[in-house]
Structure formats: C-alpha cells, structure tokens
Design a protein around this motif. Structure first.
Motif, PDB file in Angstrom:
ATOM      1  N   PHE A  76      -5.597   4.631   7.167  1.00 46.86           N
ATOM      2  CA  PHE A  76      -5.876   5.188   5.843  1.00 46.86           C
ATOM      3  C   PHE A  76      -4.646   5.993   5.431  1.00 46.86           C
ATOM      4  N   SER A  77      -4.040   5.613   4.301  1.00 48.25           N
ATOM      5  CA  SER A  77      -2.813   6.271   3.862  1.00 48.25           C
ATOM      6  C   SER A  77      -2.520   5.909   2.425  1.00 48.25           C
ATOM      7  N   ARG A  78      -1.575   6.651   1.832  1.00 47.79           N
ATOM      8  CA  ARG A  78      -1.160   6.347   0.455  1.00 47.79           C
ATOM      9  C   ARG A  78      -0.345   5.067   0.391  1.00 47.79           C
ATOM     10  N   SER A  79       0.527   4.859   1.377  1.00 50.15           N
ATOM     11  CA  SER A  79       1.400   3.685   1.358  1.00 50.15           C
ATOM     12  C   SER A  79       0.934   2.659   2.388  1.00 50.15           C
ATOM     13  N   ARG A  80       1.171   1.396   2.097  1.00 48.52           N
ATOM     14  CA  ARG A  80       0.790   0.321   3.012  1.00 48.52           C
ATOM     15  C   ARG A  80       1.756   0.289   4.199  1.00 48.52           C
ATOM     16  N   PRO A  81       1.261   0.153   5.407  1.00 47.91           N
ATOM     17  CA  PRO A  81       2.165   0.015   6.555  1.00 47.91           C
ATOM     18  C   PRO A  81       3.072  -1.197   6.382  1.00 47.91           C
ATOM     19  N   ALA A  82       4.330  -1.039   6.772  1.00 48.28           N
ATOM     20  CA  ALA A  82       5.306  -2.109   6.631  1.00 48.28           C
ATOM     21  C   ALA A  82       6.074  -2.263   7.936  1.00 48.28           C
ATOM     22  N   GLY A  83       6.802  -3.376   8.044  1.00 45.06           N
ATOM     23  CA  GLY A  83       7.651  -3.587   9.205  1.00 45.06           C
ATOM     24  C   GLY A  83       6.912  -4.235  10.354  1.00 45.06           C
ATOM     25  N   PRO A  84       7.579  -4.341  11.508  1.00 43.44           N
ATOM     26  CA  PRO A  84       6.973  -4.989  12.675  1.00 43.44           C
ATOM     27  C   PRO A  84       5.646  -4.346  13.065  1.00 43.44           C
ATOM     28  N   GLY A  85       4.649  -5.172  13.301  1.00 46.52           N
ATOM     29  CA  GLY A  85       3.341  -4.698  13.714  1.00 46.52           C
ATOM     30  C   GLY A  85       2.391  -4.369  12.586  1.00 46.52           C
ATOM     31  N   ALA A  86       2.876  -4.353  11.350  1.00 50.03           N
ATOM     32  CA  ALA A  86       2.011  -3.984  10.233  1.00 50.03           C
ATOM     33  C   ALA A  86       0.866  -4.982  10.043  1.00 50.03           C
ATOM     34  N   ASP A  87       1.101  -6.227  10.424  1.00 51.45           N
ATOM     35  CA  ASP A  87       0.066  -7.252  10.243  1.00 51.45           C
ATOM     36  C   ASP A  87      -1.124  -7.038  11.177  1.00 51.45           C
ATOM     37  N   ARG A  88      -0.981  -6.175  12.177  1.00 47.20           N
ATOM     38  CA  ARG A  88      -2.087  -5.905  13.098  1.00 47.20           C
ATOM     39  C   ARG A  88      -2.948  -4.743  12.636  1.00 47.20           C
ATOM     40  N   LEU A  89      -2.566  -4.099  11.528  1.00 48.33           N
ATOM     41  CA  LEU A  89      -3.270  -2.918  11.050  1.00 48.33           C
ATOM     42  C   LEU A  89      -4.081  -3.251   9.806  1.00 48.33           C
ATOM     43  N   VAL A  90      -5.302  -2.740   9.749  1.00 46.72           N
ATOM     44  CA  VAL A  90      -6.167  -2.911   8.571  1.00 46.72           C
ATOM     45  C   VAL A  90      -5.955  -1.699   7.678  1.00 46.72           C
ATOM     46  N   TRP A  91      -5.383  -1.932   6.497  1.00 47.52           N
ATOM     47  CA  TRP A  91      -4.988  -0.809   5.647  1.00 47.52           C
ATOM     48  C   TRP A  91      -6.031  -0.495   4.591  1.00 47.52           C
ATOM     49  N   HIS A  92      -6.255   0.818   4.377  1.00 45.58           N
ATOM     50  CA  HIS A  92      -7.125   1.319   3.312  1.00 45.58           C
ATOM     51  C   HIS A  92      -6.330   2.370   2.541  1.00 45.58           C
ATOM     52  N   ARG A  93      -6.230   2.202   1.249  1.00 41.24           N
ATOM     53  CA  ARG A  93      -5.480   3.182   0.466  1.00 41.24           C
ATOM     54  C   ARG A  93      -6.288   4.470   0.341  1.00 41.24           C
ATOM     55  N   LEU A  94      -5.617   5.600   0.596  1.00 43.31           N
ATOM     56  CA  LEU A  94      -6.285   6.895   0.528  1.00 43.31           C
ATOM     57  C   LEU A  94      -5.267   7.955   0.155  1.00 43.31           C
ATOM     58  N   ASP A  95      -5.556   8.706  -0.905  1.00 44.95           N
ATOM     59  CA  ASP A  95      -4.728   9.844  -1.299  1.00 44.95           C
ATOM     60  C   ASP A  95      -5.551  11.101  -1.060  1.00 44.95           C
ATOM     61  N   LEU A  96      -5.231  11.836  -0.014  1.00 43.80           N
ATOM     62  CA  LEU A  96      -6.021  13.002   0.371  1.00 43.80           C
ATOM     63  C   LEU A  96      -5.927  14.144  -0.626  1.00 43.80           C
ATOM     64  N   ARG A  97      -4.970  14.078  -1.546  1.00 39.56           N
ATOM     65  CA  ARG A  97      -4.870  15.113  -2.569  1.00 39.56           C
ATOM     66  C   ARG A  97      -5.936  14.950  -3.639  1.00 39.56           C
ATOM     67  N   ASP A  98      -6.589  13.798  -3.683  1.00 39.18           N
ATOM     68  CA  ASP A  98      -7.652  13.538  -4.652  1.00 39.18           C
ATOM     69  C   ASP A  98      -8.986  13.929  -4.014  1.00 39.18           C
ATOM     70  N   ALA A  99      -9.359  15.189  -4.168  1.00 38.22           N
ATOM     71  CA  ALA A  99     -10.540  15.706  -3.491  1.00 38.22           C
ATOM     72  C   ALA A  99     -11.818  14.988  -3.899  1.00 38.22           C
ATOM     73  N   ASP A 100     -11.909  14.584  -5.153  1.00 40.67           N
ATOM     74  CA  ASP A 100     -13.134  13.966  -5.642  1.00 40.67           C
ATOM     75  C   ASP A 100     -13.381  12.599  -5.016  1.00 40.67           C
ATOM     76  N   ARG A 101     -12.324  11.934  -4.592  1.00 32.72           N
ATOM     77  CA  ARG A 101     -12.470  10.568  -4.089  1.00 32.72           C
ATOM     78  C   ARG A 101     -12.312  10.429  -2.584  1.00 32.72           C
ATOM     79  N   THR A 102     -11.748  11.440  -1.932  1.00 35.79           N
ATOM     80  CA  THR A 102     -11.425  11.294  -0.510  1.00 35.79           C
ATOM     81  C   THR A 102     -12.649  11.030   0.346  1.00 35.79           C
ATOM     82  N   GLY A 103     -13.669  11.864   0.220  1.00 38.95           N
ATOM     83  CA  GLY A 103     -14.859  11.687   1.037  1.00 38.95           C
ATOM     84  C   GLY A 103     -15.502  10.336   0.834  1.00 38.95           C
ATOM     85  N   ALA A 104     -15.637   9.925  -0.425  1.00 39.28           N
ATOM     86  CA  ALA A 104     -16.251   8.634  -0.717  1.00 39.28           C
ATOM     87  C   ALA A 104     -15.412   7.484  -0.187  1.00 39.28           C
TER      88      ALA A 104
END
Length: 255
Positions: A38-66
C-alpha cells in the motif's frame, strides 16, 4: 512453515514501494508470501511484478481507513509499517512549515494507528500474526532541526509499545526495527544534491535477512524488541547500543 502453509500465507507492507519498506516487501515476496503493498507510488524495477499494489495516500484521512479495509486481504500473517513523511529539508522548529508538520503526523502517527486498527483483527487469526514497525534512531537521540520527525517517530514507537502491552503475544507479536545509519532511498535522494556520495549509506536490502527471520519465526523470539539493523544484514537489540545521531554525525548533518 510447510510449503502448503507458505503458499497460503499473506504479507502486507504499508509504504512498501521504495526504501526500507521495499526491502522488506521484496524479502517476503521472495520467501513465498503473497505480498501486498500500500503506497502512493506503484512499485517499480526488479521484483515489482511479485507485489500486489494498492494505491494509498495516508495524508487523506477521510479515505485511508476505508482504503485499507477494502484492500487488505482476508488473511494476513505479516504486516510491516514503513510509511514515513520527511520534510523537504531540515529546519528549526519555528521555521517548520505548518502543512509539513501536519503531514508528518498524518503519515507517521495517524497512518500507523489506522493500519493497526484495520490489520490487528486479521493478524489475530494467524496465531500469531506479526507486526513490524520501522522505527528510527531519532526516537532515542532527538536532534536539532527535525522536531516534527522526532515527535512523530517517538509517538509512533510509544503507540506500538502500548498496543503490544494490550495484546496477547500468542495472537500478535510486535517488533520494531531501525537502521544503524542513513539509508539510500528515493526520499533521501530528493533532499540531496545530484553529485552526493552515497557510498557510506545503507541499502534497503540490509533489512531482508531480518524480514525473512521475522517471517520464519513470526517474531516470537523478538516480541517487544527494538532491533538495530546494520549494513550487511545483521541486527542487534537497541539495549546493546544506540545508533549514532544522524543529525550530529557527518552524514546526518547535511540538509
């Protein structure tokens, strides 16, 4: 852990697209865990294809928990919280930008709290699950011109300690880990000049051996510990010696 168990085991890294979090995520994915980042930016580079990415901006309090509740898998064995907000440069407290101050609390403290709320019920079913928090030497050294970072990382460390005391270690173990020195990462590079020499900086891969050990043991031998990770992949308990202050050391004195 048997092959069948490993195939069904799941790990989550909040702040795992770069830096220490990415080192942990890559280690867990390489060990056979289905690893969600869970992160703002998508993982890139070697090994990124093994990671399941979810976009998350922790500065957005209203949306983080959901977003966490919607994105977290139904089974979680391991969680690492490595998300961190740095200011663009170090400055005295009275010059600290108020928006930067708020963002440090949003990511370094409130984001951790929301991750704990969302993940702990799922970790308890793993028996035990393991929660790894990436801490910092600033918790122990403070230091000039980083008041927001010092305040938030100290608060985060205390939060983990408090929740650990509330939790049966047979259900969830808590471990904190921090680097012995500065770590080469995109966030740090954004604060350095283009010709800066990183040869004496640690790399995120230094955290891989500890991440694998914690996954193997579910953190049981290290429950409640704060571990200092050294270049080369070794680690020692914080009680064996505090890391050098990055504010007062040669490397840490730079903006």
């Amino acid at each position: 852990m048997t092959g069948a168990d490993r195939d069904s085991a799941t790990a989550v890294v909040v702040g795992g697209s770069t830096g220490i979090g990415r080192g942990v995520a890559d280690a867990w994915a390489s060990a056979g865990f289905e690893t969600h980042v869970f992160s703002r930016s998508r993982p890139a580079g070697p090994g990124a294809d093994r990671l399941v990415w979810h976009r998350l901006d922790l500065r957005d309090a209203d949306r983080t928990g959901a977003a966490l509740r919607a994105g977290l898998p139904s089974r979680i064995d391991l969680v690492c919280y490595s998300a961190v907000y740095f200011t663009a440069r170090r400055e005295p407290f009275l010059r600290t930008d108020e928006a930067d101050w708020d963002d440090q609390f949003a990511v370094n403290v409130h984001g951790l709290a929301r991750t704990l709320r969302a993940s702990l019920p799922l970790l308890r079913t793993a028996g035990p699950g393991m929660f790894l928090h990436i801490s910092s030497e600033v918790v122990y050294n403070a230091g000039p011109q980083r008041s927001g970072y010092a305040a938030t990382k100290a608060a985060a460390s205390s939060l983990i300690g408090s929740v650990a005391q509330e939790t049966d270690p047979a259900e969830v173990t808590f471990v904190q880990a921090l680097p012995a020195g500065m770590v080469d990462s995109p966030g740090i590079r954004a604060r350095r000049s283009p010709d800066f020499d990183y040869s004496d900086y640690m790399t995120p891969a230094a955290f891989a051996p500890l991440a694998v050990e914690l996954a193997r043991t579910r953190g049981v031998p290290y429950a409640g510990d704060a571990l200092v990770v050294h270049e080369g992949g070794t680690w020692t308990p914080i009680g064996d010696g505090l890391p050098v202050s990055q504010s007062l050391s040669r490397a840490g004195s730079r903006p």
